[in-house]
Design a protein around this motif. Structure first.
Motif, PDB file in Angstrom:
ATOM      1  N   GLU A  54      -2.938 -21.359 -18.947  1.00 41.21           N
ATOM      2  CA  GLU A  54      -3.726 -20.506 -19.117  1.00 41.21           C
ATOM      3  C   GLU A  54      -3.934 -20.450 -20.585  1.00 41.21           C
ATOM      4  OE1 GLU A  54      -3.974 -16.710 -16.203  1.00 41.21           O
ATOM      5  OE2 GLU A  54      -1.875 -17.665 -16.453  1.00 41.21           O
TER       6      GLU A  54
ATOM      7  N   ALA B 275      -5.269 -24.267 -22.471  1.00 38.88           N
ATOM      8  CA  ALA B 275      -6.416 -23.921 -22.840  1.00 38.88           C
ATOM      9  C   ALA B 275      -6.670 -23.987 -24.271  1.00 38.88           C
ATOM     10  CB  ALA B 275      -6.577 -22.542 -22.232  1.00 38.88           C
TER      11      ALA B 275
ATOM     12  N   ASN C 107      -9.843 -16.962 -11.275  1.00 37.66           N
ATOM     13  CA  ASN C 107      -8.458 -17.794 -11.806  1.00 37.66           C
ATOM     14  C   ASN C 107      -7.347 -17.318 -10.903  1.00 37.66           C
ATOM     15  OD1 ASN C 107      -6.769 -18.930 -13.740  1.00 37.66           O
ATOM     16  ND2 ASN C 107      -6.037 -16.972 -14.549  1.00 37.66           N
TER      17      ASN C 107
ATOM     18  N   THR D 248      -6.824 -23.142 -12.082  1.00 42.32           N
ATOM     19  CA  THR D 248      -6.362 -22.231 -13.193  1.00 42.32           C
ATOM     20  C   THR D 248      -7.353 -22.252 -14.282  1.00 42.32           C
ATOM     21  OG1 THR D 248      -4.170 -23.089 -12.859  1.00 42.32           O
ATOM     22  CG2 THR D 248      -4.408 -22.022 -14.863  1.00 42.32           C
ATOM     23  N   ARG D 249      -7.738 -21.265 -14.903  1.00 41.08           N
ATOM     24  CA  ARG D 249      -8.611 -20.965 -16.003  1.00 41.08           C
ATOM     25  C   ARG D 249      -7.996 -20.475 -17.259  1.00 41.08           C
ATOM     26  NH1 ARG D 249     -13.860 -20.974 -14.205  1.00 41.08           N
ATOM     27  NH2 ARG D 249     -14.217 -20.719 -12.069  1.00 41.08           N
ATOM     28  N   ASN D 250      -8.857 -20.825 -18.392  1.00 41.99           N
ATOM     29  CA  ASN D 250      -8.503 -20.301 -19.883  1.00 41.99           C
ATOM     30  C   ASN D 250      -8.211 -18.652 -19.574  1.00 41.99           C
ATOM     31  OD1 ASN D 250      -8.335 -19.230 -22.327  1.00 41.99           O
ATOM     32  ND2 ASN D 250      -9.758 -20.837 -23.233  1.00 41.99           N
ATOM     33  N   SER D 251      -7.370 -18.101 -19.891  1.00 43.42           N
ATOM     34  CA  SER D 251      -7.049 -16.688 -19.715  1.00 43.42           C
ATOM     35  C   SER D 251      -6.848 -15.985 -21.097  1.00 43.42           C
ATOM     36  CB  SER D 251      -6.127 -16.288 -18.673  1.00 43.42           C
ATOM     37  OG  SER D 251      -6.157 -16.738 -17.533  1.00 43.42           O
TER      38      SER D 251
ATOM     39  N   TYR E 286     -12.671 -15.798 -15.108  1.00 42.52           N
ATOM     40  CA  TYR E 286     -13.697 -16.673 -15.156  1.00 42.52           C
ATOM     41  C   TYR E 286     -13.954 -17.854 -16.414  1.00 42.52           C
ATOM     42  CZ  TYR E 286     -14.949 -13.974 -11.143  1.00 42.52           C
ATOM     43  OH  TYR E 286     -14.612 -13.189  -9.730  1.00 42.52           O
TER      44      TYR E 286
ATOM     45  N   ASP F 140     -12.960 -20.845 -18.754  1.00 41.15           N
ATOM     46  CA  ASP F 140     -13.016 -22.442 -18.684  1.00 41.15           C
ATOM     47  C   ASP F 140     -11.911 -23.102 -17.648  1.00 41.15           C
ATOM     48  OD1 ASP F 140     -15.253 -22.583 -20.119  1.00 41.15           O
ATOM     49  OD2 ASP F 140     -14.419 -22.869 -21.938  1.00 41.15           O
ATOM     50  N   ALA F 141     -12.272 -24.066 -16.788  1.00 38.82           N
ATOM     51  CA  ALA F 141     -11.014 -24.461 -15.886  1.00 38.82           C
ATOM     52  C   ALA F 141     -10.277 -25.349 -17.020  1.00 38.82           C
ATOM     53  CB  ALA F 141     -11.721 -25.283 -14.836  1.00 38.82           C
TER      54      ALA F 141
ATOM     55  N   PHE G  87     -15.733 -28.813 -11.541  1.00 36.74           N
ATOM     56  CA  PHE G  87     -15.229 -28.019 -12.522  1.00 36.74           C
ATOM     57  C   PHE G  87     -15.053 -28.588 -13.996  1.00 36.74           C
ATOM     58  CE2 PHE G  87     -13.011 -26.445  -8.522  1.00 36.74           C
ATOM     59  CZ  PHE G  87     -13.969 -24.977  -8.549  1.00 36.74           C
TER      60      PHE G  87
END
Length: 722
Positions: A88, A92, A191, A267-270, A295, A297-298, A319
């Protein structure tokens, strides 16, 4: 230039990097260094790969038979959680560098894409090993203890009937399958949420023939369900939500044929991106970012290993991920959901034996007057071996004390149900001046901190969100009390957060003092945080981003001078991470002139030890055990007049350059000796310690023939616990 932190008129109040010519010149002129180019990438370890090495050490813990079984499972779940956050945030971040053409090589020379390629290779191996440990070691061992996770195929008639009833009553009313067609585009998936991709044959009631559907598992549903004892033959029996949905998936598509159903998780950029200089209200801007975090980026797709390639390829393309970012899973896609099993109290025989934290003699008396005790002597506590309760008691007593006029505190991670916050609320309602510096950008605690800020404001406290562009990471508590005709200050300084739960599982030092210079320094920092003005002049505290890094480099060079003059020279540093380049170069130079350097670094270490002519005098070890090692302690032998500091700061660029941090001296000779003894136990541990090799790998230290087992955490429990 002085080589030690100033103790009066502080001459180190500058962000400029130290340039100690008398050190570098003397080292080069008196004894030419064998290696002079300290920028060679071969001398350093990639930050991200070192981070993965720590996760690899965690992944080895479930195989340690010395731990109770559920604690071994817990380690596996911690590994899973750590890896989630790694993707994440760290993965990312590398992907963003590439996407925005901001690529820069790391200290070891790797470009972002090269790092991502190596991360993918290592992570695929680690994930495969993770599920092998789960399926081949832990689940069979749990089954022997009558803790079972039932598959759909294992359900008997009675159990299947109960599962079906549960599905129709608890799951079907809230689940929403989404067929994919032009009127039903691919849903926006949050996510790390459990989902299913379903392949279908036939036409629905409207004549549509989509061939594919997505089922997002509602976040309101538990991922693990305990089957009642009355439908089982004893033991603790569980079934995953994914199994129940899979078992009834055809009910969601009446009249159609389900040809496949496969769980997956994205899993997304958090990492939150709030430009604090471009917003008028940081708290409001952060609230908006929290909604968007789900939400981003993947960055990774996990999917059931039996999923056909055409379906996984479809998801990857949707994705925008490559095949290297696909992880085929031999089990549940979110293992952290199993943490409820580890936290259950039904099987204490499979958990660590409970312990009672100790209390120093000075405050062992029930309802001890904390401020009176602090007036008698500085108090040093090492959590969790010693209790965190005295800090809570200090604030509680201050909240009720009519002579206490003001309380100031920093909060970074505190927890949603905090006794300390309760005491601050009470103090504010009692009319005391309460000022709280809350860091609302503490990663993954942003929402809790916003709620705490609101609660404290409603009680009448003054809330400050720190300094724009700098996270407030310092751990400080200041109490101002009227005592006769004067004002007396009391201070708590710590290496860890004001979080009572963490204080039971993280190792951290706490110092309670009313030392005039230290308390004045803390007061000045609070004024700096809440007001505006030039850099404050401090007497004893070192203060990032102003004096801390410069002072650390000077202390290291002082040891180098002592070594060259034949004086005792030893450095012991215990931190969570070491990545700061100037500090590492100073350690290299000190090693080259004979300073013995012991680094106890739990996680990331970018310094490569054991290089002839450079770092052969540096040893690096990592402790992984029951408690999360979190103390930040700096020891300098200083010609047998030791200087010992505790701090909120790790030796990373972000801590030393971009955060508000405090580093406080331990001055009482008895406490100095105590800290050194405790560090020595860490250096002799041969049960939980891992030694960093010059090739970047770690090896587990084990007792030699005839040697006693030394487990540092157990030793400290026996020594300090009650």
């Amino acid at each position: 230039m002085s080589l030690t932190p100033a103790t009066g008129n502080n001459s180190l109040q500058s962000k400029e990097e130290p340039t100690p010519p008398e050190v570098s010149d003397s080292l080069n002129n008196e004894e030419p260094l064998r290696i002079t180019d300290l920028s060679n990438p071969e001398y350093y370890i990639n930050r991200e790969l070192s981070h993965l090495q720590f996760n690899a050490r965690v992944l080895e813990q479930p195989l340690n038979d010395n731990y109770p079984l559920l604690e071994r499972l817990r380690f596996l779940l911690i590994f899973s959680s750590n890896l989630d956050e790694f993707f994440e945030i760290r993965v990312a971040g590398l992907k963003q560098q590439i996407a925005f053409a901001r690529e820069k090589s790391s200290i070891d020379g790797l470009q972002p894409q090269q790092a991502l390629d190596e991360i993918s290779r290592i992570c695929h191996q680690m994930v495969q090993r993770q599920y092998e440990i789960l399926n081949d070691v832990l689940l069979p061992a749990l089954a022997e203890e009558n803790i079972r996770f039932l598959r759909r195929s294992q359900l008997n008639a009675k159990q299947a009937a109960w599962v079906s009833e549960y599905y129709y009553q608890q799951i079907m009313p809230v689940i929403s399958p989404i067929g994919l067609d032009p009127a039903h585009p691919f849903p926006r998936l949050a996510n790390k949420i459990l989902n299913f991709i379903v392949s279908l044959e036939g036409k629905d009631a409207f004549g549509r023939e989509t061939g594919m559907a997505i089922i997002p598992a509602p976040r309101s549903l538990p991922r693990l369900i305990r089957i009642p004892d009355e439908v089982c033959n004893g033991g603790d029996n569980y079934i995953f939500l994914s199994s129940i949905i899979h078992h009834h998936v055809e009910d969601l598509f009446p009249g159609m044929t389900v040809t496949g159903c496969y769980q997956f998780r994205l899993t997304r950029n958090s990492d939150l991106s709030v430009d604090s200089e471009e917003v008028e209200d940081l708290a409001r801007a952060l609230q908006g970012e929290l909604l968007a975090r789900r939400y981003g980026d993947a960055v990774r797709l996990e999917i059931a290993a039996n999923c056909p390639k055409e379906l996984s390829t479809f998801l990857l393309e949707h994705f925008g991920l490559s095949s290297d970012e696909l992880y085929e899973i031999q089990g549940p896609v979110n293992l952290t959901r199993l943490m409820d099993i580890c936290n259950a109290k039904e099987r204490p025989d499979l958990l660590y034996v409970p312990f009672s934290p100790g209390f120093p003699k000075i405050i062992q008396k029930k309802n001890a007057d904390m401020m009176q005790a602090i007036r008698r002597s500085d108090i040093l506590l090492l959590h969790p071996f010693e209790s965190f309760t005295p800090i809570v008691d200090l604030v509680r007593q201050a909240a009720k004390d009519p002579e206490v006029l003001a309380i100031k505190q920093t909060l970074y991670r505190t927890g949603s149900n905090s006794e300390l916050v309760d005491a601050l609320v009470e103090a504010a309602r009692n009319g005391k001046e309460i000022t709280v510096v809350i860091e609302i950008r503490a990663r993954f605690d942003e929402e809790d901190n916003l709620l705490l800020a609101s609660r404290l404001q409603e009680a009448g406290a003054v809330i400050v969100y720190g300094v724009v562009g700098y996270k407030t990471h310092a751990k400080m508590l200041l109490i101002v009390r009227r005592e006769g005709k004067k004002m007396q200050r009391y201070v708590h300084l710590g290496t860890g957060n004001y979080h009572a739960g963490n204080a039971r599982i993280y190792t951290d030092y706490s110092l309670l003092t009313c030392d005039k210079s230290l308390t004045e320094d803390v007061h000045k920092i609070f004024q700096q945080l809440t007001g505006m003005g030039k850099v404050v002049q401090l007497k004893k505290l070192l203060h990032a981003p102003f004096t801390l890094k410069k002072s650390l480099v000077e202390l290291i060079y002082k040891e180098a001078h002592n070594a060259k003059e034949g004086k005792p020279a030893h450095i012991i540093i215990k931190v969570n991470a070491l990545t700061e380049t100037k500090v590492m170069k100073a350690l290299f130079r000190a090693s080259q002139v004979g300073v013995k350097i012991d680094l106890i670094i739990r996680g990331i270490c970018c310094l490569r030890p054991g290089i002839p002519g450079l770092s052969e005098n540096i040893r690096v070890r990592s402790i992984v055990g029951r408690f999360l090692e979190h103390t930040r302690v700096y020891y300098f032998q200083n010609d047998d007049a030791p200087k010992v500091y505790c701090a909120s700061a790790d030796w990373m660029e972000r801590n030393l350059d971009n955060r508000i941090e405090t580093c406080f001296p331990i001055e009482n000779p008895k406490l100095v000796s105590r800290v050194k003894r405790e560090l020595d136990i860490y250096l002799t541990d041969n049960c939980m310690s891992w030694q960093l090799q010059s090739d970047g790998s770690y090896t587990l230290n084990t007792p030699g023939e005839g040697e006693d087992n030394i487990n540092v955490q157990q030793k400290l429990l026996e020594k300090l616990g009650s």
